[in-house]
Design a protein around this motif. Sequence first.
Motif, PDB file in Angstrom:
ATOM      1  N   GLU A  25      -5.862  36.327 -37.815  1.00 37.16           N
ATOM      2  CA  GLU A  25      -5.756  35.108 -38.620  1.00 37.16           C
ATOM      3  C   GLU A  25      -4.609  35.207 -39.628  1.00 37.16           C
ATOM      4  O   GLU A  25      -4.079  34.190 -40.077  1.00 37.16           O
ATOM      5  N   PHE A  26      -4.247  36.435 -39.987  1.00 35.62           N
ATOM      6  CA  PHE A  26      -3.114  36.669 -40.881  1.00 35.62           C
ATOM      7  C   PHE A  26      -1.813  36.883 -40.096  1.00 35.62           C
ATOM      8  O   PHE A  26      -0.799  37.272 -40.661  1.00 35.62           O
ATOM      9  N   GLY A  27      -1.866  36.675 -38.772  1.00 34.08           N
ATOM     10  CA  GLY A  27      -0.683  36.846 -37.939  1.00 34.08           C
ATOM     11  C   GLY A  27      -0.406  38.272 -37.541  1.00 34.08           C
ATOM     12  O   GLY A  27       0.721  38.607 -37.156  1.00 34.08           O
TER      13      GLY A  27
ATOM     14  N   ASN B 271      -0.882  51.189 -48.634  1.00 34.06           N
ATOM     15  CA  ASN B 271      -0.296  52.522 -48.495  1.00 34.06           C
ATOM     16  C   ASN B 271      -1.034  53.289 -47.413  1.00 34.06           C
ATOM     17  O   ASN B 271      -2.115  52.889 -46.982  1.00 34.06           O
ATOM     18  N   SER B 272      -0.448  54.390 -46.969  1.00 35.84           N
ATOM     19  CA  SER B 272      -1.072  55.183 -45.907  1.00 35.84           C
ATOM     20  C   SER B 272      -0.803  56.661 -46.137  1.00 35.84           C
ATOM     21  O   SER B 272       0.183  57.030 -46.795  1.00 35.84           O
ATOM     22  N   PRO B 273      -1.655  57.542 -45.606  1.00 40.21           N
ATOM     23  CA  PRO B 273      -1.437  58.983 -45.749  1.00 40.21           C
ATOM     24  C   PRO B 273      -0.154  59.424 -45.043  1.00 40.21           C
ATOM     25  O   PRO B 273       0.265  58.821 -44.053  1.00 40.21           O
ATOM     26  N   ASP B 274       0.455  60.484 -45.548  1.00 39.30           N
ATOM     27  CA  ASP B 274       1.631  61.053 -44.893  1.00 39.30           C
ATOM     28  C   ASP B 274       1.226  61.712 -43.577  1.00 39.30           C
ATOM     29  O   ASP B 274       0.086  62.161 -43.408  1.00 39.30           O
ATOM     30  N   ASP B 275       2.173  61.805 -42.657  1.00 37.75           N
ATOM     31  CA  ASP B 275       1.889  62.415 -41.358  1.00 37.75           C
ATOM     32  C   ASP B 275       1.411  63.860 -41.501  1.00 37.75           C
ATOM     33  O   ASP B 275       0.610  64.343 -40.697  1.00 37.75           O
TER      34      ASP B 275
ATOM     35  N   LYS C 166       5.262  47.556 -43.198  1.00 37.98           N
ATOM     36  CA  LYS C 166       5.804  46.625 -42.209  1.00 37.98           C
ATOM     37  C   LYS C 166       6.139  45.271 -42.847  1.00 37.98           C
ATOM     38  O   LYS C 166       6.280  44.265 -42.154  1.00 37.98           O
ATOM     39  N   ASN C 167       6.242  45.271 -44.184  1.00 34.26           N
ATOM     40  CA  ASN C 167       6.597  44.063 -44.946  1.00 34.26           C
ATOM     41  C   ASN C 167       5.588  42.933 -44.770  1.00 34.26           C
ATOM     42  O   ASN C 167       5.946  41.754 -44.759  1.00 34.26           O
ATOM     43  N   ILE C 168       4.316  43.313 -44.616  1.00 31.85           N
ATOM     44  CA  ILE C 168       3.229  42.339 -44.561  1.00 31.85           C
ATOM     45  C   ILE C 168       2.388  42.536 -45.814  1.00 31.85           C
ATOM     46  O   ILE C 168       1.918  43.640 -46.083  1.00 31.85           O
ATOM     47  N   ASN C 169       2.197  41.482 -46.571  1.00 32.80           N
ATOM     48  CA  ASN C 169       1.550  41.609 -47.870  1.00 32.80           C
ATOM     49  C   ASN C 169       0.186  40.923 -47.887  1.00 32.80           C
ATOM     50  O   ASN C 169       0.093  39.704 -47.804  1.00 32.80           O
ATOM     51  N   ILE C 170      -0.872  41.723 -47.939  1.00 35.42           N
ATOM     52  CA  ILE C 170      -2.211  41.225 -48.265  1.00 35.42           C
ATOM     53  C   ILE C 170      -2.551  41.864 -49.597  1.00 35.42           C
ATOM     54  O   ILE C 170      -3.007  43.005 -49.668  1.00 35.42           O
ATOM     55  N   SER C 171      -2.284  41.145 -50.667  1.00 37.94           N
ATOM     56  CA  SER C 171      -2.264  41.752 -51.996  1.00 37.94           C
ATOM     57  C   SER C 171      -3.647  42.021 -52.571  1.00 37.94           C
ATOM     58  O   SER C 171      -3.794  42.855 -53.459  1.00 37.94           O
ATOM     59  N   ASN C 172      -4.664  41.323 -52.088  1.00 37.62           N
ATOM     60  CA  ASN C 172      -5.995  41.466 -52.681  1.00 37.62           C
ATOM     61  C   ASN C 172      -6.999  41.920 -51.627  1.00 37.62           C
ATOM     62  O   ASN C 172      -7.465  41.120 -50.819  1.00 37.62           O
ATOM     63  N   PRO C 173      -7.342  43.212 -51.597  1.00 37.83           N
ATOM     64  CA  PRO C 173      -8.307  43.684 -50.597  1.00 37.83           C
ATOM     65  C   PRO C 173      -9.679  43.047 -50.747  1.00 37.83           C
ATOM     66  O   PRO C 173     -10.417  42.917 -49.770  1.00 37.83           O
TER      67      PRO C 173
END
Length: 301
Positions: free
Chosen positions: A144-146, A186-190, A207-214
């Motif tokens: 739904e967010f593309g 953010n994500s853990p380092d490899d 990936k330049n996708i912004n969902i600012s409010n979890p």
Amino acid sequence: MQKNKSDKIIHKEKGSFFIPGKENTVFSPPENEYFLNKNSLSGEWIRAGELDFHADIFAAYTCVSTMDALDLIVNSRIQSDIRKYVSFVSETQSGGRGQHKRTWISKKGNLYASVKIPFVFSGEWSENFLPLIMGNLVSGVLKEFGINTDIKWPNDIIYSGRKLGGILVEKKKNYYNVGIGLNLDNSPDDCELESFFSLPAVSLREKNINISNPFTFWNILFEHIFYFFNKRLAKEKPFALINDLTQKLLWLDEEVFVKDYSGKVSKMTLAGLSGDGGLILHNDSGKKVLYSAMIRAVSFQ
């Protein structure tokens, strides 16, 4: 209600913690104050209120684990209706966990939530489907967010070939506790990967996708979860879910390394899903259906 010094108040709040400007339509403030034992939980806690589809959301700025917090709430005087759907969401976790008790790194900005599923699986619906159902619901909301995602059997959400999130299912006496983590910011380092079978992580922000409010995202996802189990599941057959999931199944028809419950590692071709949620694999020795295993594509670098 008598207050003990060891108790921590869950402050009465309106839903503005979740969706600013919609507190009067989305949440109603609780009628009473509630208490949690601070020896089991940490941080300041909020009972965000009751959603308009009659399911409770509890929220925190920090906690040890949303899974543990949810269990405490469900098994306490706070929430005694075993039929009711309840969720707990937090900005951070200090002791989050994933599959096989692995550490779930939980920095601010991502989604960390757990939900009580009081559904009783019976008939054609096996409880093996639960992580797949939840993964499919998460994937559907992301769409739904593309955002188009794949599902790595049985419980990982994959975006651009990397792990975006995961599902953890723990069976309790009268319900299932399902944890959901998504790397929104953010994500853990490899270098923090704990297993050969773990995929490198990715966040949507990378990936330049912004969902600012979890919390807003969780409000949407929780409503989808509630609707599916209360309205759709009784009308659907497993084959419809299997067909949908098969289209999203990572490494379908590819050769994969498989580590089964005994620890044995073998090479097999991933062929699809069985009628009860198992993973179908085959090689020259024949076909096998697994319900607990770790997989990784042979071609994955």
